[in-house]
Design a protein around this motif. Structure first.
Motif, PDB file in Angstrom:
ATOM      1  N   LYS A  62       0.843  -1.200   0.000  1.00 43.09           N
ATOM      2  CA  LYS A  62       0.000   0.000   0.000  1.00 43.09           C
ATOM      3  C   LYS A  62       0.876   1.247   0.000  1.00 43.09           C
ATOM      4  CE  LYS A  62      -3.773  -2.461   0.409  1.00 43.09           C
ATOM      5  NZ  LYS A  62      -4.779  -2.559  -0.691  1.00 43.09           N
ATOM      6  N   VAL A  63       0.226   2.402  -0.100  1.00 36.60           N
ATOM      7  CA  VAL A  63       0.925   3.682  -0.032  1.00 36.60           C
ATOM      8  C   VAL A  63       0.598   4.355   1.292  1.00 36.60           C
ATOM      9  CG1 VAL A  63       1.237   5.965  -1.047  1.00 36.60           C
ATOM     10  CG2 VAL A  63       0.839   3.983  -2.531  1.00 36.60           C
ATOM     11  N   THR A  64       1.631   4.624   2.062  1.00 42.99           N
ATOM     12  CA  THR A  64       1.484   5.333   3.327  1.00 42.99           C
ATOM     13  C   THR A  64       2.060   6.724   3.159  1.00 42.99           C
ATOM     14  OG1 THR A  64       1.663   3.302   4.636  1.00 42.99           O
ATOM     15  CG2 THR A  64       2.121   5.378   5.775  1.00 42.99           C
ATOM     16  N   ALA A  65       1.273   7.741   3.466  1.00 41.11           N
ATOM     17  CA  ALA A  65       1.734   9.128   3.359  1.00 41.11           C
ATOM     18  C   ALA A  65       2.025   9.678   4.743  1.00 41.11           C
ATOM     19  CB  ALA A  65       0.695   9.988   2.658  1.00 41.11           C
ATOM     20  N   LEU A  66       3.202  10.282   4.880  1.00 37.19           N
ATOM     21  CA  LEU A  66       3.568  11.011   6.098  1.00 37.19           C
ATOM     22  C   LEU A  66       3.444  12.487   5.768  1.00 37.19           C
ATOM     23  CD1 LEU A  66       6.825   9.082   7.103  1.00 37.19           C
ATOM     24  CD2 LEU A  66       4.454   8.508   7.642  1.00 37.19           C
ATOM     25  N   THR A 105       5.514  -1.626  -1.758  1.00 39.61           N
ATOM     26  CA  THR A 105       5.082  -0.830  -0.616  1.00 39.61           C
ATOM     27  C   THR A 105       5.758   0.534  -0.703  1.00 39.61           C
ATOM     28  OG1 THR A 105       4.817  -2.793   0.777  1.00 39.61           O
ATOM     29  CG2 THR A 105       5.056  -0.672   1.902  1.00 39.61           C
ATOM     30  N   VAL A 106       4.979   1.597  -0.576  1.00 39.18           N
ATOM     31  CA  VAL A 106       5.500   2.957  -0.724  1.00 39.18           C
ATOM     32  C   VAL A 106       5.225   3.745   0.550  1.00 39.18           C
ATOM     33  CG1 VAL A 106       5.323   5.138  -1.989  1.00 39.18           C
ATOM     34  CG2 VAL A 106       5.189   2.956  -3.231  1.00 39.18           C
ATOM     35  N   VAL A 107       6.255   4.454   1.016  1.00 38.60           N
ATOM     36  CA  VAL A 107       6.086   5.412   2.105  1.00 38.60           C
ATOM     37  C   VAL A 107       6.531   6.763   1.561  1.00 38.60           C
ATOM     38  CG1 VAL A 107       6.592   6.034   4.494  1.00 38.60           C
ATOM     39  CG2 VAL A 107       6.623   3.618   3.794  1.00 38.60           C
ATOM     40  N   LEU A 108       5.613   7.695   1.527  1.00 29.12           N
ATOM     41  CA  LEU A 108       5.842   9.003   0.921  1.00 29.12           C
ATOM     42  C   LEU A 108       5.711  10.090   1.968  1.00 29.12           C
ATOM     43  CD1 LEU A 108       5.991  10.930  -1.594  1.00 29.12           C
ATOM     44  CD2 LEU A 108       3.498  10.728  -1.698  1.00 29.12           C
ATOM     45  N   VAL A 146      10.298  -2.156  -0.881  1.00 28.16           N
ATOM     46  CA  VAL A 146       9.743  -0.997  -0.185  1.00 28.16           C
ATOM     47  C   VAL A 146      10.453   0.244  -0.731  1.00 28.16           C
ATOM     48  CG1 VAL A 146       9.360   0.149   2.026  1.00 28.16           C
ATOM     49  CG2 VAL A 146       9.359  -2.349   1.902  1.00 28.16           C
ATOM     50  N   LEU A 147       9.679   1.273  -1.071  1.00 31.10           N
ATOM     51  CA  LEU A 147      10.247   2.508  -1.600  1.00 31.10           C
ATOM     52  C   LEU A 147       9.890   3.662  -0.665  1.00 31.10           C
ATOM     53  CD1 LEU A 147      11.777   3.807  -3.960  1.00 31.10           C
ATOM     54  CD2 LEU A 147       9.584   4.075  -5.141  1.00 31.10           C
ATOM     55  N   LEU A 148      10.920   4.307  -0.124  1.00 30.75           N
ATOM     56  CA  LEU A 148      10.751   5.450   0.765  1.00 30.75           C
ATOM     57  C   LEU A 148      11.096   6.711  -0.016  1.00 30.75           C
ATOM     58  CD1 LEU A 148      12.778   3.993   3.807  1.00 30.75           C
ATOM     59  CD2 LEU A 148      10.328   3.695   3.338  1.00 30.75           C
ATOM     60  N   VAL A 149      10.157   7.628  -0.157  1.00 31.77           N
ATOM     61  CA  VAL A 149      10.367   8.818  -0.980  1.00 31.77           C
ATOM     62  C   VAL A 149      10.119  10.071  -0.148  1.00 31.77           C
ATOM     63  CG1 VAL A 149       9.745  10.044  -3.091  1.00 31.77           C
ATOM     64  CG2 VAL A 149       9.579   7.546  -3.010  1.00 31.77           C
ATOM     65  N   ASP A 150      11.145  10.937  -0.090  1.00 28.95           N
ATOM     66  CA  ASP A 150      11.052  12.141   0.725  1.00 28.95           C
ATOM     67  C   ASP A 150      10.778  13.359  -0.155  1.00 28.95           C
ATOM     68  OD1 ASP A 150      11.089  13.763   2.915  1.00 28.95           O
ATOM     69  OD2 ASP A 150      13.265  13.734   3.198  1.00 28.95           O
ATOM     70  N   GLU A 151       9.684  14.073   0.143  1.00 31.67           N
ATOM     71  CA  GLU A 151       9.330  15.336  -0.510  1.00 31.67           C
ATOM     72  C   GLU A 151       9.381  15.230  -2.029  1.00 31.67           C
ATOM     73  OE1 GLU A 151       8.019  17.638   1.050  1.00 31.67           O
ATOM     74  OE2 GLU A 151       8.771  17.718   3.085  1.00 31.67           O
ATOM     75  N   LEU A 152       8.551  14.387  -2.582  1.00 32.59           N
ATOM     76  CA  LEU A 152       8.524  14.158  -4.027  1.00 32.59           C
ATOM     77  C   LEU A 152       8.274  15.434  -4.816  1.00 32.59           C
ATOM     78  CD1 LEU A 152       8.525  12.028  -6.334  1.00 32.59           C
ATOM     79  CD2 LEU A 152       6.054  11.863  -6.030  1.00 32.59           C
ATOM     80  N   SER A 153       7.416  16.304  -4.312  1.00 32.22           N
ATOM     81  CA  SER A 153       6.997  17.480  -5.076  1.00 32.22           C
ATOM     82  C   SER A 153       7.777  18.745  -4.750  1.00 32.22           C
ATOM     83  CB  SER A 153       5.505  17.743  -4.840  1.00 32.22           C
ATOM     84  OG  SER A 153       5.268  18.013  -3.468  1.00 32.22           O
ATOM     85  N   LEU A 154       8.764  18.652  -3.855  1.00 31.82           N
ATOM     86  CA  LEU A 154       9.466  19.840  -3.378  1.00 31.82           C
ATOM     87  C   LEU A 154      10.147  20.600  -4.520  1.00 31.82           C
ATOM     88  CD1 LEU A 154      10.351  21.480  -0.868  1.00 31.82           C
ATOM     89  CD2 LEU A 154      12.417  20.070  -0.802  1.00 31.82           C
ATOM     90  N   GLY A 155       9.774  21.862  -4.708  1.00 31.61           N
ATOM     91  CA  GLY A 155      10.418  22.715  -5.684  1.00 31.61           C
ATOM     92  C   GLY A 155      10.062  22.442  -7.132  1.00 31.61           C
ATOM     93  N   TRP A 197       3.612   8.273 -11.829  1.00 31.12           N
ATOM     94  CA  TRP A 197       4.568   7.158 -11.900  1.00 31.12           C
ATOM     95  C   TRP A 197       4.568   6.372 -10.596  1.00 31.12           C
ATOM     96  CZ3 TRP A 197       8.839   6.110  -8.851  1.00 31.12           C
ATOM     97  CH2 TRP A 197       9.613   5.038  -9.281  1.00 31.12           C
ATOM     98  N   LEU A 198       4.555   7.089  -9.471  1.00 29.63           N
ATOM     99  CA  LEU A 198       4.586   6.413  -8.174  1.00 29.63           C
ATOM    100  C   LEU A 198       3.334   5.573  -7.972  1.00 29.63           C
ATOM    101  CD1 LEU A 198       6.579   6.306  -5.831  1.00 29.63           C
ATOM    102  CD2 LEU A 198       5.294   8.137  -4.726  1.00 29.63           C
ATOM    103  N   ALA A 199       2.203   6.049  -8.454  1.00 26.43           N
ATOM    104  CA  ALA A 199       0.963   5.274  -8.357  1.00 26.43           C
ATOM    105  C   ALA A 199       1.081   3.972  -9.131  1.00 26.43           C
ATOM    106  CB  ALA A 199      -0.206   6.100  -8.889  1.00 26.43           C
ATOM    107  N   THR A 200       1.722   4.019 -10.297  1.00 24.67           N
ATOM    108  CA  THR A 200       1.929   2.813 -11.102  1.00 24.67           C
ATOM    109  C   THR A 200       2.810   1.819 -10.364  1.00 24.67           C
ATOM    110  OG1 THR A 200       1.736   4.100 -13.146  1.00 24.67           O
ATOM    111  CG2 THR A 200       2.783   1.939 -13.317  1.00 24.67           C
ATOM    112  N   VAL A 201       3.856   2.304  -9.726  1.00 27.15           N
ATOM    113  CA  VAL A 201       4.746   1.442  -8.947  1.00 27.15           C
ATOM    114  C   VAL A 201       3.976   0.770  -7.820  1.00 27.15           C
ATOM    115  CG1 VAL A 201       6.733   1.444  -7.372  1.00 27.15           C
ATOM    116  CG2 VAL A 201       6.826   2.738  -9.515  1.00 27.15           C
ATOM    117  N   ALA A 202       3.138   1.544  -7.139  1.00 26.74           N
ATOM    118  CA  ALA A 202       2.357   0.993  -6.030  1.00 26.74           C
ATOM    119  C   ALA A 202       1.385  -0.067  -6.512  1.00 26.74           C
ATOM    120  CB  ALA A 202       1.615   2.117  -5.313  1.00 26.74           C
TER     121      ALA A 202
END
Length: 228
Positions: free
Chosen positions: A31-35, A184-187, A153-162, A174-179
Protein backbone atom coordinates in the motif's frame (compact mmCIF):
# COMPACT_ATOMS: atom_id res chain seq x y z
CA UNK A 1 -3.95 -6.32 6.01
CA UNK A 2 -0.37 -7.39 6.73
CA UNK A 3 2.19 -4.95 8.09
CA UNK A 4 5.38 -4.35 6.10
CA UNK A 5 7.20 -2.05 8.52
CA UNK A 6 6.39 -1.39 12.17
CA UNK A 7 8.06 1.37 14.13
CA UNK A 8 7.41 1.24 17.87
CA UNK A 9 8.24 3.89 20.45
CA UNK A 10 10.71 5.56 18.10
CA UNK A 11 12.94 8.25 19.52
CA UNK A 12 15.54 9.78 17.23
CA UNK A 13 17.20 13.09 16.50
CA UNK A 14 20.36 15.00 15.75
CA UNK A 15 22.95 15.86 18.38
CA UNK A 16 21.21 17.04 21.52
CA UNK A 17 17.92 17.66 19.70
CA UNK A 18 15.30 14.92 19.78
CA UNK A 19 12.93 15.04 16.78
CA UNK A 20 10.82 11.90 17.19
CA UNK A 21 9.23 11.47 20.61
CA UNK A 22 8.09 7.85 20.91
CA UNK A 23 6.51 7.60 17.44
CA UNK A 24 4.50 4.50 16.49
CA UNK A 25 4.04 3.74 12.80
CA UNK A 26 2.55 0.73 10.98
CA UNK A 27 3.11 0.58 7.21
CA UNK A 28 0.73 -1.84 5.42
CA UNK A 29 2.27 -4.15 2.83
CA UNK A 30 1.65 -3.33 -0.82
CA UNK A 31 0.00 0.00 0.00
CA UNK A 32 0.92 3.68 -0.03
CA UNK A 33 1.48 5.33 3.33
CA UNK A 34 1.73 9.13 3.36
CA UNK A 35 3.57 11.01 6.10
CA UNK A 36 2.22 14.54 6.07
CA UNK A 37 2.96 17.69 8.00
CA UNK A 38 4.80 20.99 7.84
CA UNK A 39 8.56 21.39 7.73
CA UNK A 40 10.04 20.25 11.02
CA UNK A 41 7.21 17.84 11.80
CA UNK A 42 9.54 14.82 11.67
CA UNK A 43 8.66 13.38 8.26
CA UNK A 44 12.19 13.21 6.85
CA UNK A 45 13.57 11.98 10.15
CA UNK A 46 11.04 9.13 10.15
CA UNK A 47 12.10 8.07 6.65
CA UNK A 48 15.77 8.21 7.61
CA UNK A 49 15.07 5.97 10.59
CA UNK A 50 13.21 3.49 8.37
CA UNK A 51 16.08 3.53 5.87
CA UNK A 52 18.72 3.08 8.56
CA UNK A 53 20.44 6.37 7.75
CA UNK A 54 19.60 7.67 11.22
CA UNK A 55 19.80 5.29 14.21
CA UNK A 56 17.08 4.97 16.80
CA UNK A 57 17.89 6.27 20.25
CA UNK A 58 15.19 4.00 21.62
CA UNK A 59 12.34 1.95 20.25
CA UNK A 60 12.31 -0.78 17.63
CA UNK A 61 11.73 -1.39 13.92
CA UNK A 62 10.51 -4.61 12.34
CA UNK A 63 10.26 -5.54 8.68
CA UNK A 64 7.65 -8.22 8.00
CA UNK A 65 7.94 -9.29 11.62
CA UNK A 66 11.75 -9.42 11.69
CA UNK A 67 13.57 -6.95 13.93
CA UNK A 68 15.94 -4.82 11.84
CA UNK A 69 16.71 -2.07 14.36
CA UNK A 70 20.44 -2.79 14.12
CA UNK A 71 20.54 -3.57 10.38
CA UNK A 72 22.70 -1.08 8.47
CA UNK A 73 21.34 1.19 5.74
CA UNK A 74 23.38 -0.74 3.16
CA UNK A 75 21.98 -4.09 4.29
CA UNK A 76 18.45 -2.70 4.15
CA UNK A 77 19.00 -1.34 0.64
CA UNK A 78 20.45 -4.65 -0.55
CA UNK A 79 17.37 -6.38 0.87
CA UNK A 80 15.03 -4.11 -1.10
CA UNK A 81 14.36 -1.19 1.25
CA UNK A 82 15.20 1.78 -1.01
CA UNK A 83 15.35 5.40 0.12
CA UNK A 84 15.05 8.42 -2.20
CA UNK A 85 16.00 11.48 -0.11
CA UNK A 86 14.93 15.01 -0.90
CA UNK A 87 18.54 16.08 -1.49
CA UNK A 88 21.77 14.43 -2.68
CA UNK A 89 19.83 11.58 -4.26
CA UNK A 90 22.08 11.40 -7.35
CA UNK A 91 25.81 11.65 -8.04
CA UNK A 92 26.06 15.18 -9.41
CA UNK A 93 29.45 14.76 -11.12
CA UNK A 94 28.45 11.56 -12.96
CA UNK A 95 26.42 11.47 -16.14
CA UNK A 96 22.86 10.19 -16.18
CA UNK A 97 24.06 6.95 -17.76
CA UNK A 98 26.77 6.50 -15.13
CA UNK A 99 24.26 7.13 -12.31
CA UNK A 100 22.07 4.34 -13.68
CA UNK A 101 24.96 1.98 -14.38
CA UNK A 102 26.19 2.24 -10.80
CA UNK A 103 22.93 0.68 -9.66
CA UNK A 104 22.64 -2.12 -12.22
CA UNK A 105 26.28 -3.13 -11.73
CA UNK A 106 25.77 -3.25 -7.97
CA UNK A 107 22.98 -5.81 -8.41
CA UNK A 108 24.82 -7.80 -11.08
CA UNK A 109 22.93 -6.59 -14.14
CA UNK A 110 23.67 -4.39 -17.15
CA UNK A 111 20.27 -3.31 -18.45
CA UNK A 112 19.20 0.27 -17.71
CA UNK A 113 16.27 0.20 -20.15
CA UNK A 114 13.55 -0.11 -17.44
CA UNK A 115 14.62 3.31 -16.13
CA UNK A 116 14.47 4.86 -19.59
CA UNK A 117 11.07 3.31 -20.28
CA UNK A 118 9.74 4.73 -17.02
CA UNK A 119 11.27 8.17 -17.65
CA UNK A 120 11.81 8.68 -21.41
CA UNK A 121 13.18 12.18 -20.83
CA UNK A 122 16.31 10.65 -19.29
CA UNK A 123 17.15 8.97 -22.60
CA UNK A 124 17.83 12.44 -24.01
CA UNK A 125 20.12 13.24 -21.07
CA UNK A 126 22.27 10.09 -20.85
CA UNK A 127 25.52 11.93 -21.52
CA UNK A 128 24.69 14.92 -19.33
CA UNK A 129 26.10 15.35 -15.83
CA UNK A 130 23.39 14.88 -13.22
CA UNK A 131 24.28 18.11 -11.47
CA UNK A 132 23.25 20.11 -14.55
CA UNK A 133 19.76 18.59 -14.80
CA UNK A 134 16.63 20.49 -13.87
CA UNK A 135 15.08 19.80 -10.47
CA UNK A 136 12.40 17.62 -12.00
CA UNK A 137 14.92 15.64 -14.05
CA UNK A 138 17.07 15.03 -10.97
CA UNK A 139 14.02 13.65 -9.16
CA UNK A 140 13.28 11.43 -12.17
CA UNK A 141 16.86 10.15 -12.11
CA UNK A 142 16.71 9.47 -8.38
CA UNK A 143 13.48 7.52 -8.77
CA UNK A 144 14.85 5.68 -11.82
CA UNK A 145 17.89 4.58 -9.80
CA UNK A 146 15.61 3.21 -7.10
CA UNK A 147 13.44 1.47 -9.69
CA UNK A 148 16.44 -0.38 -11.15
CA UNK A 149 17.16 -1.86 -7.72
CA UNK A 150 13.74 -3.59 -7.82
CA UNK A 151 12.60 -2.31 -4.42
CA UNK A 152 10.26 -4.20 -2.15
CA UNK A 153 9.74 -1.00 -0.19
CA UNK A 154 10.25 2.51 -1.60
CA UNK A 155 10.75 5.45 0.77
CA UNK A 156 10.37 8.82 -0.98
CA UNK A 157 11.05 12.14 0.73
CA UNK A 158 9.33 15.34 -0.51
CA UNK A 159 8.52 14.16 -4.03
CA UNK A 160 7.00 17.48 -5.08
CA UNK A 161 9.47 19.84 -3.38
CA UNK A 162 10.42 22.71 -5.68
CA UNK A 163 8.74 21.20 -8.75
CA UNK A 164 6.11 22.66 -11.04
CA UNK A 165 2.60 21.20 -10.64
CA UNK A 166 2.94 19.54 -14.06
CA UNK A 167 6.20 17.75 -13.26
CA UNK A 168 5.05 16.84 -9.75
CA UNK A 169 1.87 15.37 -11.23
CA UNK A 170 3.93 13.22 -13.62
CA UNK A 171 5.99 11.85 -10.75
CA UNK A 172 2.93 11.11 -8.61
CA UNK A 173 1.41 9.24 -11.56
CA UNK A 174 4.57 7.16 -11.90
CA UNK A 175 4.59 6.41 -8.17
CA UNK A 176 0.96 5.27 -8.36
CA UNK A 177 1.93 2.81 -11.10
CA UNK A 178 4.75 1.44 -8.95
CA UNK A 179 2.36 0.99 -6.03
CA UNK A 180 -0.15 -0.82 -8.22
CA UNK A 181 2.62 -3.27 -9.08
CA UNK A 182 2.77 -4.34 -5.42
CA UNK A 183 5.64 -2.23 -4.09
CA UNK A 184 5.08 -0.83 -0.62
CA UNK A 185 5.50 2.96 -0.72
CA UNK A 186 6.09 5.41 2.11
CA UNK A 187 5.84 9.00 0.92
CA UNK A 188 6.70 12.05 3.01
CA UNK A 189 5.28 15.36 1.82
CA UNK A 190 3.47 18.46 2.95
CA UNK A 191 -0.32 18.55 2.63
CA UNK A 192 -1.01 18.15 -1.07
CA UNK A 193 -4.00 16.81 -2.92
CA UNK A 194 -1.69 14.59 -4.98
CA UNK A 195 -0.26 12.88 -1.89
CA UNK A 196 -3.67 12.41 -0.36
CA UNK A 197 -5.08 11.08 -3.61
CA UNK A 198 -2.33 8.48 -3.82
CA UNK A 199 -2.31 7.32 -0.20
CA UNK A 200 -4.14 4.36 1.31
CA UNK A 201 -3.33 5.49 4.84
CA UNK A 202 -2.18 8.85 6.18
CA UNK A 203 -0.11 9.80 9.20
CA UNK A 204 -0.06 13.49 10.07
CA UNK A 205 3.01 14.34 12.13
CA UNK A 206 3.34 17.33 14.44
CA UNK A 207 6.56 18.02 16.33
CA UNK A 208 7.69 14.42 16.16
CA UNK A 209 4.42 12.87 17.25
CA UNK A 210 1.40 11.53 15.39
CA UNK A 211 -1.60 13.86 15.48
CA UNK A 212 -3.75 11.85 13.05
CA UNK A 213 -3.74 8.40 11.47
CA UNK A 214 -6.41 7.06 9.17
CA UNK A 215 -8.03 7.13 5.76
CA UNK A 216 -7.18 10.18 3.59
CA UNK A 217 -10.91 10.86 3.17
CA UNK A 218 -11.17 11.54 6.90
CA UNK A 219 -9.07 14.68 6.58
CA UNK A 220 -11.11 17.84 6.10
CA UNK A 221 -10.80 19.17 2.52
CA UNK A 222 -9.76 22.58 3.76
CA UNK A 223 -6.93 21.02 5.70
CA UNK A 224 -5.79 18.74 2.88
CA UNK A 225 -5.56 21.54 0.33
CA UNK A 226 -2.80 23.57 1.94
CA UNK A 227 0.03 23.21 4.48
CA UNK A 228 -0.81 24.28 8.00
Amino acid sequence: MSVELALTGARAGYGTIEVLHGLDLAVPAGKVTALLGVNGAGKSTTLRVLAGVLPLRSGSLTWQGRTITRMSALERARSGLMFVPDERAVFATLTVRENLQVVVEAIGQRDISPALEAFPRLRERLGQRAGTLSGGERRMLALARALLARPRVLLVDELSLGLSPKVAGELFTWLATVALGGTTVVLADQYTNDALGLADIVYVLHRGECSFVGDPAELHPAVSAEPV
